[in-house]
Every structure is written in C-alpha cells, then in structure tokens.
Design a protein around this motif. Structure first.
Motif, short mmCIF file in Angstrom:
data_model
loop_
_atom_site.label_atom_id
_atom_site.label_comp_id
_atom_site.label_asym_id
_atom_site.label_seq_id
_atom_site.Cartn_x
_atom_site.Cartn_y
_atom_site.Cartn_z
N GLU A 1 70.79 3.70 28.16
CA GLU A 1 71.68 4.04 29.27
C GLU A 1 71.22 5.34 29.92
O GLU A 1 71.28 5.47 31.16
N ALA A 2 70.75 6.29 29.11
CA ALA A 2 70.19 7.52 29.67
C ALA A 2 68.99 7.19 30.56
O ALA A 2 68.81 7.79 31.62
N TYR A 3 68.17 6.24 30.11
CA TYR A 3 67.03 5.80 30.93
C TYR A 3 67.49 5.21 32.26
O TYR A 3 66.89 5.47 33.31
N GLN A 4 68.56 4.42 32.22
CA GLN A 4 69.08 3.81 33.45
C GLN A 4 69.57 4.89 34.41
O GLN A 4 69.37 4.80 35.64
N ARG A 5 70.21 5.92 33.87
CA ARG A 5 70.69 7.03 34.71
C ARG A 5 69.50 7.81 35.29
O ARG A 5 69.54 8.27 36.43
N PHE B 1 66.34 9.39 39.96
CA PHE B 1 64.99 9.68 40.47
C PHE B 1 64.33 8.49 41.15
O PHE B 1 63.31 8.64 41.82
N GLY B 2 64.90 7.31 40.97
CA GLY B 2 64.32 6.11 41.57
C GLY B 2 63.34 5.44 40.62
O GLY B 2 62.80 6.06 39.71
N GLU B 3 63.14 4.16 40.85
CA GLU B 3 62.20 3.39 40.03
C GLU B 3 60.79 3.96 40.17
O GLU B 3 60.38 4.37 41.26
N TRP B 4 60.06 3.97 39.07
CA TRP B 4 58.69 4.47 39.10
C TRP B 4 57.82 3.55 39.95
O TRP B 4 57.76 2.34 39.74
N ASN B 5 57.14 4.14 40.94
CA ASN B 5 56.29 3.35 41.84
C ASN B 5 54.83 3.79 41.81
O ASN B 5 54.05 3.42 42.69
N LYS C 1 80.44 10.01 44.11
CA LYS C 1 79.03 9.72 43.89
C LYS C 1 78.75 9.57 42.40
O LYS C 1 79.48 10.10 41.55
N ARG C 2 77.71 8.88 42.06
CA ARG C 2 77.36 8.65 40.66
C ARG C 2 76.95 9.96 39.99
O ARG C 2 76.02 10.63 40.46
N PRO C 3 77.62 10.33 38.90
CA PRO C 3 77.28 11.57 38.20
C PRO C 3 76.13 11.32 37.21
O PRO C 3 76.27 11.48 36.00
N ASP C 4 74.98 10.92 37.74
CA ASP C 4 73.90 10.45 36.88
C ASP C 4 73.37 11.52 35.91
O ASP C 4 73.12 11.23 34.74
N LEU C 5 73.18 12.75 36.41
CA LEU C 5 72.60 13.78 35.54
C LEU C 5 73.53 14.16 34.38
O LEU C 5 73.08 14.23 33.23
N PRO C 6 74.83 14.42 34.64
CA PRO C 6 75.71 14.71 33.50
C PRO C 6 75.79 13.56 32.50
O PRO C 6 75.80 13.79 31.28
N VAL C 7 75.83 12.33 33.00
CA VAL C 7 75.90 11.17 32.09
C VAL C 7 74.60 11.04 31.30
O VAL C 7 74.60 10.70 30.11
N LEU C 8 73.47 11.34 31.94
CA LEU C 8 72.18 11.28 31.26
C LEU C 8 72.18 12.19 30.03
O LEU C 8 71.81 11.77 28.92
N TYR D 1 63.98 15.47 34.62
CA TYR D 1 62.92 14.45 34.57
C TYR D 1 62.34 14.39 33.16
O TYR D 1 62.12 13.30 32.61
N LEU D 2 62.12 15.55 32.57
CA LEU D 2 61.58 15.63 31.21
C LEU D 2 62.56 15.03 30.20
O LEU D 2 62.17 14.24 29.33
N ILE D 3 63.83 15.39 30.33
CA ILE D 3 64.85 14.87 29.42
C ILE D 3 64.99 13.36 29.58
O ILE D 3 65.13 12.62 28.60
N GLY D 4 64.91 12.90 30.82
CA GLY D 4 64.99 11.47 31.07
C GLY D 4 63.84 10.70 30.45
O GLY D 4 64.03 9.63 29.85
N LEU D 5 62.64 11.23 30.57
CA LEU D 5 61.47 10.59 29.95
C LEU D 5 61.58 10.60 28.43
O LEU D 5 61.23 9.60 27.77
#
Length: 337
Positions: A135-139, A144-148, A75-82, A162-166
C-alpha cells in the motif's frame, strides 16, 4: 392555502438540508486539508524522530484509516499515508520475526507441531507486511506517478519521500516472497526500484539508493552487471550511511546476508553495527530508521543465539556464543524463575 403552506415548509426543509450539506462538505474539506497538512508538517517528522519502534508502528496501524479517510472529501494525503503504512508494515514485520524465533526454539526442542504452528504465524505476518508495504508503494505511485523511465523533478523534501517509497516498495517484494506470494505485490517492482534508485544521489542519501540496487541484484538471478559485486556495493552503501549517521543501508545489508544464511558474515555485520550504535552519532531526525536497522540486527543476533544456545542474546548487541555452556550453569541461572 394549506397547499401553499406545505410548499413553503417543503422549500424551507430543502433549503436547510442543502445548506447543512454544503456546510458539512466545506467543513470536511477544510478538516481534510488541515489534517493532511498537519501530518506532513508535524506528525511525520515526529514519527521519524522517535526511537520507539513499537509505538510508531502501532501508531501507523491506528492512524492510517483516519488519515486516509479524508481523501473522500479532500485531496489524497498520499505522503502521510505512505509513512504511516511504512510504520504499520514494521509492526507486521516484527510479529513475523517473533514467530520465527519461536519456530527456531520449537525446532531445537524437537516440537514439530509447535514449530509448524509458529511457521504458519510467521508466513501470515510476512503476508500482512507485504500488503502494508505494498500500500505504501501504491501511495508512492499515486504521488510521484507511474515510472516511465525518466526521473521526475524532485525537491529536497520530495527526494526523501521518493527514497522512503522505493524502500517500502522493495520491502513489499521481500515480504511477499517470504509469504509465498499471498500479498499479491506487483512483480515489476524490482525493475522499478532498480531504475528509479538511480534518480537519487547515494552520497546525499546515506548510500541507500545503491543498497536498493544491490538487493535487486541479489534477489533476481542473472541481473547483476558484469564486474559488479552486490556485497561490495552494500559495503560501500553502509560506509556512506555510517558517515551520514543513518543506518538504513545496514538494514538492507543485514537482510541480504540473512537471505544467504552466512552466519559468520552476519555476526561480523552485527558486531560492526553494534560499534556504530555505541558511538551514538546517528541523526536525530531519523531515529525511526535507526531503530528499524537495530531491530533487524538484533533479530539476526537472536536467531544465532537460539540456534546455538536455545535462548535470545543479551541486551548488549554484538556478542555471540563462545563454545558450549555448562548445563549445570544453565540450571543454576534458571533457579527461582
């Protein structure tokens, strides 16, 4: 008979290759899940607790390809890569800061060609920072999914990411602008950050959500709501951060003041930050964010020192040039070096 033996050999060969392929795939899958789980449970907390910004940003650069490669078999390790990309972005950002200091020193000395060269290095590193934060934004989006327009259901741990991603998303935009758009960061990020930041309680998250919102107001002309003052909101965010022992809001305040070029306001903010650092009340689990904020304050302090005195400021943060230094004193200090 020979033909039958050939068929048996071929069958055995295909069987062995198939078993090996399945075994390797299984091993890779298990390894990928193990690495991803380890990164989330241990690597990320370790990185966040570290005060060594240089070490962590270098680790981010080194570890991103390794951690991200396991998404080919698991599975995609999105959080560690972020988080790793956040560290990698900090490396490029610091290199841009160094180039800016050299640029200012060259300007002060009247070395035009040297200044131009350092300015080019600065812009390139801003571009690299934009790509890494991007790239962190893409992860962030992948996890979390595209903002809707609707806030997702978030656990306490998810709220942190979520905070770190923003935060990384906003940094991507700021550095892309400083790099004249070479990072090709999506232009809808400011709107996403402004709206999605409302999904987090600023009282619980060190004032950062409202700091992000204030930075958006300052970045885009005409979007500040009537009756709102971005700098007053930043002051509130900083106060919440100081109370919680996390200075990430100060990092955004310093960047906002630097963007306005108000040296007196920057000096005031840096002095206040220095007092907070002296109290040593920051949270152990978020030392990386503290070091990042301190680095930004120190950079703005060094810029003022170089512009006014031609050299960086003292190790003790919070002091600024007072009047003109005697040139003979400078010569005496430099003797023997």
């Amino acid at each position: 008979m020979r033909n039958q033996n050939s068929k048996i050999v071929l069958f055995l060969f295909v069987t062995v290759v198939t078993i090996n392929s399945v075994s390797c795939s299984f091993v890779y899958n298990v390894t990928g899940r193990t690495i991803s789980s380890y990164a989330e449970d241990h690597l990320i907390p370790y990185m966040l607790e570290s005060k060594d910004l240089d070490s962590i940003c270098s680790a981010g650069v080194s570890l991103v390809p390794l951690i991200a490669s396991f998404e080919r078999v698991s599975k995609r390790p999105d959080l560690p890569v972020l988080v790793a990309m956040l560290g990698a972005g900090m490396c490029a950002e610091k290199n841009a800061q160094e180039a800016e200091l050299h640029y200012l020193a060259a300007i002060r000395k009247g070395k035009g060609d040297e200044a131009t060269d350092y300015q080019a290095i600065e812009i390139r590193n801003h571009g690299l920072a934009a790509k890494r934060y991007g790239e962190a934004y893409q992860r962030f989006n992948s996890y979390f999914g595209e903002w809707n327009g609707n806030c997702p259901s978030l656990s306490k741990d998810d709220q942190f990411y979520y905070l770190i991603g923003l935060s990384a998303s906003l940094l991507a935009i700021l550095h892309d602008r400083a790099a004249q758009g070479v990072g090709n960061v999506p232009t809808d990020i400011p709107s996403i950050v402004s709206n999605a930041s409302k999904c987090l309680n600023p009282e619980e998250w060190w004032g950062v959500p409202i700091a992000l919102e204030a930075i958006i107001w300052l970045s885009i002309p005409g979007v500040t709501p009537a009756g709102k003052d971005p700098f007053q909101q930043l002051d509130r965010a900083v106060a919440l951060g100081d109370k919680a022992g996390v200075s990430l809001s100060r990092a955004f305040q310093i960047q906002a003041l630097a963007g306005r070029g108000n040296s007196e306001a920057i000096k005031k903010a840096v002095k206040e930050h220095a007092k907070i650092l002296d109290k040593s009340q920051s949270k152990k689990e978020y030392q990386l964010l503290e070091s990042y904020a301190e680095q930004l304050s120190r950079h703005e302090s060094d810029k003022i020192w170089i512009k006014e005195k031609g050299h960086r400021g003292p190790l003790l943060l919070g002091s600024f040039p007072q009047g003109k230094r005697d040139l003979k004193e400078d010569d005496d200090l430099l003797k023997g070096l």
